[in-house]
Write an enzyme that holds these catalytic residues in place. Sequence first.
Site, PDB file in Angstrom:
ATOM      1  N   GLU A 167       0.811  -1.230   0.000  1.00 49.17           N
ATOM      2  CA  GLU A 167       0.000   0.000   0.000  1.00 49.17           C
ATOM      3  C   GLU A 167       0.845   1.281   0.000  1.00 49.17           C
ATOM      4  O   GLU A 167       0.701   2.133   0.877  1.00 49.17           O
ATOM      5  CB  GLU A 167      -0.961  -0.006   1.201  1.00 49.17           C
ATOM      6  CG  GLU A 167      -1.864  -1.217   1.211  1.00 49.17           C
ATOM      7  CD  GLU A 167      -2.784  -1.298   2.419  1.00 49.17           C
ATOM      8  OE1 GLU A 167      -2.677  -0.443   3.320  1.00 49.17           O
ATOM      9  OE2 GLU A 167      -3.605  -2.229   2.489  1.00 49.17           O
ATOM     10  N   ASN A 209       2.033  -5.173  -3.119  1.00 49.25           N
ATOM     11  CA  ASN A 209       0.678  -5.588  -2.734  1.00 49.25           C
ATOM     12  C   ASN A 209      -0.185  -4.363  -2.431  1.00 49.25           C
ATOM     13  O   ASN A 209       0.270  -3.436  -1.744  1.00 49.25           O
ATOM     14  CB  ASN A 209       0.803  -6.456  -1.461  1.00 49.25           C
ATOM     15  CG  ASN A 209      -0.465  -7.198  -1.110  1.00 49.25           C
ATOM     16  OD1 ASN A 209      -1.027  -7.900  -1.944  1.00 49.25           O
ATOM     17  ND2 ASN A 209      -0.904  -7.068   0.146  1.00 49.25           N
ATOM     18  N   HIS A 245     -10.264  -7.075  -1.328  1.00 43.32           N
ATOM     19  CA  HIS A 245     -11.255  -6.959  -0.253  1.00 43.32           C
ATOM     20  C   HIS A 245     -12.532  -6.429  -0.903  1.00 43.32           C
ATOM     21  O   HIS A 245     -12.685  -5.221  -1.106  1.00 43.32           O
ATOM     22  CB  HIS A 245     -10.753  -6.018   0.846  1.00 43.32           C
ATOM     23  CG  HIS A 245      -9.599  -6.579   1.606  1.00 43.32           C
ATOM     24  ND1 HIS A 245      -9.722  -7.696   2.410  1.00 43.32           N
ATOM     25  CD2 HIS A 245      -8.296  -6.215   1.663  1.00 43.32           C
ATOM     26  CE1 HIS A 245      -8.545  -7.987   2.947  1.00 43.32           C
ATOM     27  NE2 HIS A 245      -7.655  -7.103   2.503  1.00 43.32           N
ATOM     28  N   ASP A 281     -11.707 -11.396   0.372  1.00 45.14           N
ATOM     29  CA  ASP A 281     -12.915 -11.609   1.164  1.00 45.14           C
ATOM     30  C   ASP A 281     -14.034 -10.796   0.526  1.00 45.14           C
ATOM     31  O   ASP A 281     -13.783  -9.888  -0.264  1.00 45.14           O
ATOM     32  CB  ASP A 281     -12.736 -11.310   2.661  1.00 45.14           C
ATOM     33  CG  ASP A 281     -12.098  -9.980   2.993  1.00 45.14           C
ATOM     34  OD1 ASP A 281     -12.157  -9.057   2.151  1.00 45.14           O
ATOM     35  OD2 ASP A 281     -11.543  -9.849   4.103  1.00 45.14           O
TER      36      ASP A 281
HETATM   37  C1  XIL Z   1      -5.474  -6.662   8.866  1.00 46.96           C
HETATM   38  C2  XIL Z   1      -5.657  -7.840   9.818  1.00 46.96           C
HETATM   39  O1  XIL Z   1      -6.533  -8.755   9.212  1.00 46.96           O
HETATM   40  C3  XIL Z   1      -6.211  -7.364  11.129  1.00 46.96           C
HETATM   41  O2  XIL Z   1      -6.238  -8.440  12.075  1.00 46.96           O
HETATM   42  C4  XIL Z   1      -5.360  -6.227  11.689  1.00 46.96           C
HETATM   43  O3  XIL Z   1      -5.969  -5.717  12.849  1.00 46.96           O
HETATM   44  C5  XIL Z   1      -5.214  -5.130  10.671  1.00 46.96           C
HETATM   45  O4  XIL Z   1      -4.681  -5.651   9.457  1.00 46.96           O
HETATM   46  N1  XIL Z   1      -4.667  -4.985   4.110  1.00 46.96           N
HETATM   47  C6  XIL Z   1      -3.556  -5.689   4.514  1.00 46.96           C
HETATM   48  C7  XIL Z   1      -3.629  -6.580   5.704  1.00 46.96           C
HETATM   49  O5  XIL Z   1      -2.550  -5.671   3.801  1.00 46.96           O
HETATM   50  O6  XIL Z   1      -2.400  -6.652   6.384  1.00 46.96           O
HETATM   51  C8  XIL Z   1      -4.704  -6.143   6.654  1.00 46.96           C
HETATM   52  O7  XIL Z   1      -4.811  -7.112   7.690  1.00 46.96           O
HETATM   53  C9  XIL Z   1      -6.005  -5.948   5.920  1.00 46.96           C
HETATM   54  C10 XIL Z   1      -5.885  -4.895   4.851  1.00 46.96           C
END
Ligand code: XIL
Length: 390
Positions: A167, A209, A245, A281
């Site tokens: 990111e 990523n 996501h 997800d």
């Molecule tokens: C999230 C985890 O799932 C949570 O448990 C934590 O509190 C915050 O991070 N993008 C990413 C992941 O690259 O590392 C994140 O994971 C979700 C969004």
Amino acid sequence: MARSRGRHRTLTSVAGSLALLVGTVLVGAGAPAQAQPPPTLRELAAAQGLHLGAAVAGPPTLADPTYREVLTREFSMGTSENDMKWGPIHPAPDTYAFANADAQAALLADNAMAMRGHNLAWHMQNPDWLTSGTWTRDEAIGLLEDHIDAVAGRYAGRIVEWDVVNEAVGLGDDPWPNPWSASIGYPDYLDVAFHRARLADPSAQLFYNDFGIELANPRADAVYDLVRGMVGRGVPIDGVGFQAHLSVDSCPTPTSCTDGLLTEMARYEALGLQVSITELDVAIPLPADADELARQADVYRQVVLACLWAPNCDTVVLWGVSDAHSWIPGFRPGWGAALLLDEQYQPKPAYDAVAALLADPPALPAPTTTVPASPTTVAPAAQVTPAFTG
Ligand code: XIL
């Protein structure tokens, strides 16, 4: 039809295919009538040369026997959901806390599962000592390189893909602020991180990523420009992670997500890069009703189909094992039910849709052919519209 092109196609996947084959032959040979358990997602994915993964929790969930059984039965790959991030793994300047990541790596190795590493530089979940400090450019380069040596070096040879940088691109025109853009500069810090990661673990595929880059939008273009620039500078990058996501409304038609993903994947293929779906997800407003669960199933189907069809995708990782372990309700209050298994590990319609797709994936439609217009043709020749229908 088994795909043979997967980079990660391993003994595990061959073994999975053989197990399926043996099961089929035994049944076909009239073995005693005994209900065969349906093939697991892991077996079905292996037969397609696809790595199907899940984000792996830390303790206490990691110690739960049911959790371990489902994780290792249904998935062929895992990613530490949190335990390889800077804060958890490097809590003080001279202290590394490897226990959780070591336990996850051992569980995966013991079960012939591949591992993705996540991540080596990000703006979130950083330790206070890092974010509250002031670093010169050289000091920051030293910190980043030492961390990569320690973490990527420890797991060298055991990680198939590392999310080296997560990111980096902001929501507007600026890079996302993080300790590295502030002290080293952007995009220089990405180059530093990728060069060092290549040295620390030469066998890992190195990934950039990001979220929201699965389907066309201005930020997806900004990420593409960043990555293309890295390739142009000779930075050792092997692939791009599409976090994915998504939500139940992400795919308005039965082909829109597959089409859109294939378009985004194709431009990275043209750069010589892989794409992995890294954090899939599909969130639903709670409580989820039957119609939403059916629409969620179709989003999953479309995403997995895109990866099956794209020549440069062989990995789909879900962001959690079951709805009991999903980050969505905490991150997006009122939403959840985002994974394939419910909170009791029972398969949801989305599980069945992915299983059915992997058991019998549709063939990739033949490329569109345009008949050249002949000089005598008055009307333009008919064009076949690309239809990535499943
Ligand atoms: C999230 C985890 O799932 C949570 O448990 C934590 O509190 C915050 O991070 N993008 C990413 C992941 O690259 O590392 C994140 O994971 C979700 C969004």
